[in-house]
Design a protein around this motif. Structure first.
Motif, PDB file in Angstrom:
ATOM      1  N   GLN A  59      43.316  -5.413 -17.999  1.00  0.00           N
ATOM      2  CA  GLN A  59      42.674  -4.813 -19.169  1.00  0.00           C
ATOM      3  C   GLN A  59      42.297  -5.869 -20.197  1.00  0.00           C
ATOM      4  N   ARG A  63      38.385  -6.651 -21.401  1.00  0.00           N
ATOM      5  CA  ARG A  63      37.979  -6.565 -22.804  1.00  0.00           C
ATOM      6  C   ARG A  63      37.482  -7.930 -23.309  1.00  0.00           C
ATOM      7  N   ARG A  67      33.649  -9.003 -24.706  1.00  0.00           N
ATOM      8  CA  ARG A  67      33.431  -9.609 -26.022  1.00  0.00           C
ATOM      9  C   ARG A  67      32.658 -10.925 -25.927  1.00  0.00           C
ATOM     10  N   THR A  75      31.514  -1.246 -23.481  1.00  0.00           N
ATOM     11  CA  THR A  75      32.336  -0.406 -24.354  1.00  0.00           C
ATOM     12  C   THR A  75      31.405   0.480 -25.173  1.00  0.00           C
ATOM     13  N   ASP A  86      39.421   4.031 -23.223  1.00  0.00           N
ATOM     14  CA  ASP A  86      40.775   3.492 -23.324  1.00  0.00           C
ATOM     15  C   ASP A  86      41.772   4.375 -22.589  1.00  0.00           C
TER      16      ASP A  86
END
Length: 211
Positions: A59, A63, A67, A75, A86
């Motif tokens: 996870q 993420r 980014r 997302t 989530d």
């Protein structure tokens, strides 16, 4: 490790981002080597190294990639869709993998094919009640949407999809998804994406041997 759905989640995310990367395959037993334990003190996969920054836990890696590689975004902007993403990611880790995939897939596929062990039918039977609950809930959350967090692919699909896809290779899948065509169609939709066709177990085994 080609059979790892966690590894596939990261690789499929990199493919969705169109990012260049190098696959560092591990030989049997290498996950407990001192070199790998420096990357991942728990001796598991995947681990990511990016410009000297080392990160483990799927996870966290997904993420991070979303980014540092913002296009295409994985997302949702909508806060409720992001919350659903989530939620599904946590369901995947805590209920789909633990107690379901780590039992059924190991007993049906990993143990017999890679370790020469026999299938423990009693262990599978004990895992089935939780499996039914998890699959029913994923089907409910998916509803009529094409993806888990709405109309667009998200990290939820990339986290849970490889787990569910691996489970679909077992005979238990037919029972678990009976009357839930939306979940079957979701897996088929994911498996048709280039990010999934390029990260199948067979494809990764070829790539791992060449690495």
């Amino acid at each position: 490790m080609p059979g790892s759905p966690f590894g596939r989640s990261v690789l499929a995310t990199l493919e969705e981002k169109g990012a260049p990367y190098r696959l560092a395959a591990l030989a049997p037993g290498d996950s407990k080597s001192s070199t790998h334990l420096e990357r991942h003190p728990f001796g598991r996969v995947p681990a990511l190294s990016h410009d000297g920054f080392v990160l483990y836990e799927t996870q966290a890696i997904l993420r991070y990639l979303d980014r540092v590689l913002p296009e295409p975004p994985l997302t949702p902007d909508d806060v409720r869709q992001a919350a659903r993403m989530d939620q599904v990611m946590n369901i995947s880790d805590w209920y789909l993998f633990h107690g379901v995939c780590n039992v059924i897939i190991f007993q049906r596929i990993v143990g017999p094919q890679f370790f020469g062990t026999s299938t423990d039918e009693a262990a599978i039977a004990r895992a089935m009640p939780q499996a039914r609950t998890v699959i029913a809930e994923l089907s409910r959350l998916l509803g009529e949407q094409p993806f888990m967090a709405g109309g667009q692919l998200s990290l939820a699909d990339l986290q849970a999809g490889p787990q569910a896809s691996f489970l679909s290779l077992t005979p238990e899948w037919a029972e678990l998804t009976f009357g839930r065509p939306n979940l079957v169609a979701w897996i088929e939709r994911l498996e048709a994406r280039p990010s999934f066709t390029s990260t199948t177990m067979a494809e990764l085994m070829v790539r791992a041997q060449a690495a």
